[in-house]
Design an enzyme around this catalytic site. Structure first.
Site, PDB file in Angstrom:
ATOM      1  N   GLY A 190       0.823  -1.198   0.000  1.00 53.55           N
ATOM      2  CA  GLY A 190       0.000   0.000   0.000  1.00 53.55           C
ATOM      3  C   GLY A 190       0.854   1.244   0.000  1.00 53.55           C
ATOM      4  O   GLY A 190       2.088   1.180  -0.101  1.00 53.55           O
ATOM      5  N   GLY A 191       0.214   2.392   0.108  1.00 55.80           N
ATOM      6  CA  GLY A 191       0.920   3.658   0.106  1.00 55.80           C
ATOM      7  C   GLY A 191       1.513   3.965   1.471  1.00 55.80           C
ATOM      8  O   GLY A 191       1.303   3.242   2.448  1.00 55.80           O
ATOM      9  N   ARG A 226       1.667   5.626   4.951  1.00 55.68           N
ATOM     10  CA  ARG A 226       0.610   5.956   5.912  1.00 55.68           C
ATOM     11  C   ARG A 226      -0.765   5.454   5.474  1.00 55.68           C
ATOM     12  O   ARG A 226      -1.781   6.111   5.686  1.00 55.68           O
ATOM     13  CB  ARG A 226       0.535   7.475   6.126  1.00 55.68           C
ATOM     14  CG  ARG A 226       1.670   8.016   6.946  1.00 55.68           C
ATOM     15  CD  ARG A 226       1.555   7.521   8.359  1.00 55.68           C
ATOM     16  NE  ARG A 226       2.661   8.081   9.170  1.00 55.68           N
ATOM     17  CZ  ARG A 226       2.835   7.793  10.440  1.00 55.68           C
ATOM     18  NH1 ARG A 226       2.032   6.958  11.051  1.00 55.68           N
ATOM     19  NH2 ARG A 226       3.831   8.310  11.111  1.00 55.68           N
ATOM     20  N   GLY A 276      -1.861   2.570   6.552  1.00 56.92           N
ATOM     21  CA  GLY A 276      -2.340   1.656   7.581  1.00 56.92           C
ATOM     22  C   GLY A 276      -1.939   0.211   7.318  1.00 56.92           C
ATOM     23  O   GLY A 276      -2.409  -0.707   7.995  1.00 56.92           O
ATOM     24  N   LYS A 277      -1.036   0.009   6.348  1.00 53.54           N
ATOM     25  CA  LYS A 277      -0.671  -1.364   5.993  1.00 53.54           C
ATOM     26  C   LYS A 277       0.037  -2.094   7.135  1.00 53.54           C
ATOM     27  O   LYS A 277      -0.163  -3.292   7.326  1.00 53.54           O
ATOM     28  CB  LYS A 277       0.160  -1.401   4.705  1.00 53.54           C
ATOM     29  CG  LYS A 277       1.410  -0.554   4.747  1.00 53.54           C
ATOM     30  CD  LYS A 277       1.978  -0.342   3.339  1.00 53.54           C
ATOM     31  CE  LYS A 277       3.322   0.372   3.415  1.00 53.54           C
ATOM     32  NZ  LYS A 277       3.322   1.656   4.155  1.00 53.54           N
ATOM     33  N   SER A 278       0.868  -1.368   7.911  1.00 53.40           N
ATOM     34  CA  SER A 278       1.566  -2.027   9.024  1.00 53.40           C
ATOM     35  C   SER A 278       0.578  -2.522  10.078  1.00 53.40           C
ATOM     36  O   SER A 278       0.715  -3.636  10.596  1.00 53.40           O
ATOM     37  CB  SER A 278       2.562  -1.052   9.678  1.00 53.40           C
ATOM     38  OG  SER A 278       3.640  -0.799   8.805  1.00 53.40           O
ATOM     39  N   HIS A 333       6.238   3.733  15.559  1.00 58.06           N
ATOM     40  CA  HIS A 333       5.800   2.378  15.182  1.00 58.06           C
ATOM     41  C   HIS A 333       5.958   1.409  16.358  1.00 58.06           C
ATOM     42  O   HIS A 333       5.105   0.551  16.584  1.00 58.06           O
ATOM     43  CB  HIS A 333       6.600   1.878  13.970  1.00 58.06           C
ATOM     44  CG  HIS A 333       5.970   2.230  12.657  1.00 58.06           C
ATOM     45  ND1 HIS A 333       4.765   1.709  12.237  1.00 58.06           N
ATOM     46  CD2 HIS A 333       6.366   3.070  11.678  1.00 58.06           C
ATOM     47  CE1 HIS A 333       4.457   2.193  11.049  1.00 58.06           C
ATOM     48  NE2 HIS A 333       5.404   3.040  10.688  1.00 58.06           N
ATOM     49  N   ARG A 352       3.283  -1.255  19.052  1.00 57.77           N
ATOM     50  CA  ARG A 352       3.426  -2.686  19.340  1.00 57.77           C
ATOM     51  C   ARG A 352       3.797  -2.955  20.794  1.00 57.77           C
ATOM     52  O   ARG A 352       4.305  -4.021  21.123  1.00 57.77           O
ATOM     53  CB  ARG A 352       4.499  -3.312  18.444  1.00 57.77           C
ATOM     54  CG  ARG A 352       4.181  -3.328  16.966  1.00 57.77           C
ATOM     55  CD  ARG A 352       5.232  -4.124  16.220  1.00 57.77           C
ATOM     56  NE  ARG A 352       6.581  -3.709  16.602  1.00 57.77           N
ATOM     57  CZ  ARG A 352       7.245  -2.698  16.073  1.00 57.77           C
ATOM     58  NH1 ARG A 352       6.719  -1.993  15.109  1.00 57.77           N
ATOM     59  NH2 ARG A 352       8.450  -2.382  16.501  1.00 57.77           N
TER      60      ARG A 352
END
Lengths: 168, 168, 168
Positions: free
Chosen positions: A9-10, A12, A14-16, A50, A54
């Site tokens: 995805g692009g 930012r 939200g892929k992570s 990031h 987590r």
């Protein structure tokens, strides 16, 4: 053979976050294989942001800015999240390594895993052609690497605005 | 009336490869209508790499950097692959021609074909707004041309990482 | 609670046209909430071109370059089209306002509407990483805002070449 899953995805998009959730479906704790290197304050801040996402006991972190194949083999007892391929490719190219050799080794390593691997990558080819050759070469390499990994993957998801569409 | 099919995607997304396979489903030999012009070494290398992919007897090549309408009418006895619309638009604009006139003529020509036409185009509007006006104008033209061709097409596929999602 | 619908796509992808059609499905007249500001000739021309598309009695226009929350509350008796979030974010950031505060207020306002709201936004994160920090920060903010609005929305459509794929 294990499952491998790609979220593309692009920036930012939200892929992570989607990839993290998908990884944890395979069980906890999972291993976060971080390809980011903090070479300036901006990058340090991005990595910290990031990591804050987590927080908790669900994740182990394994740093692998370049040697992703070794990282995969060293962590093959738990679900893994590789975040992200685009930074890894940047590191490979900045180190003067041959990205095609490294990329093919990565695809071969994916096929040899026992535990699942979820990978995150950027779509970088949907803007105007970059002015400089280096950026064009990077764009080409990133696009081809994405094709290779997508071909090897069992599932591929395209991400925008925090939502995904399954492509494979 | 013949079928027309559009594959739209990013740079190095694998759209040409998917479009080639789709074209050959209509029969062989097919005609590859090349819009690329080799104006420097980098472009020469890109064209050669694409040609190497199509080696063999399955393809005839027809060069049409600008006059795509004539190329379509001259080759209407076999399946055609037009690769790609974005380079064609670049050539049209560099030649000082009116892209809207040329684009509308292209859409009209597509409707008049007997044999199938598969077209490849780039999505170029999903990056940051370009700094310079020329790039913004090109981006606008490319986006509108894509809309026109997609509206005329029977099938449209969105491509990323070598995989496609059907939009129409 | 009312429906809210997001169309996200590239520049000149036809997202405004699809969003206009979707808005009018909820009834006429509808309100066009315009976030664009004409600060130069190029922008004036773009705005005029968009307005020409909406000629006729189906639309009222409400200008809201920054105060989108007030605009939503003031127009909550008819279907609304917000076009577009990306320009609104630009205006917010240029005015030195805190986009996170404004963005969260927008999401809260969406949840409090009685009449439907259709929103248009740009995917800006699928090109090469921009050279300058300001562009990278904007790209990050735009991506996160898109995620927030998409999460709040009942329907989300991804647009390219005038066609859409439903993501939610």
């Amino acid at each position: 053979m294990s499952e491998s899953i790609l979220f593309i995805g692009g920036a930012r998009s939200g892929k992570s976050r989607l990839a993290e959730a998908r990884t944890l479906q395979f069980g906890q704790p999972a291993t976060y294989i971080a390809t980011a290197e903090a070479w300036d304050d901006e990058m340090t801040a991005r990595i910290a942001a990031h990591q804050a996402q987590r927080a908790g006991s669900a994740w182990h972190t394994y740093a692998a800015p370049r040697d992703l194949v070794a990282a995969l083999h060293a962590t093959d007892s738990s679900p893994r999240l590789v975040d992200c391929l685009t930074l890894w490719l940047t590191n490979i190219m900045l180190a003067g390594l041959d990205w095609q050799v490294e990329g093919k080794a990565l695809v071969a390593a994916l096929a040899a895993q026992s535990a699942p691997v979820v990978l995150v990558s950027n779509e970088v080819g949907m803007g105007i052609v970059p002015d400089n050759r280096l950026a064009r070469d990077f764009r080409d390499a990133a696009g081809r690497l994405n094709q290779w990994v997508a071909q090897a993957a069992d599932e591929v998801h395209f991400v925008s605005a925090g939502l995904s569409m399954r492509m494979k």
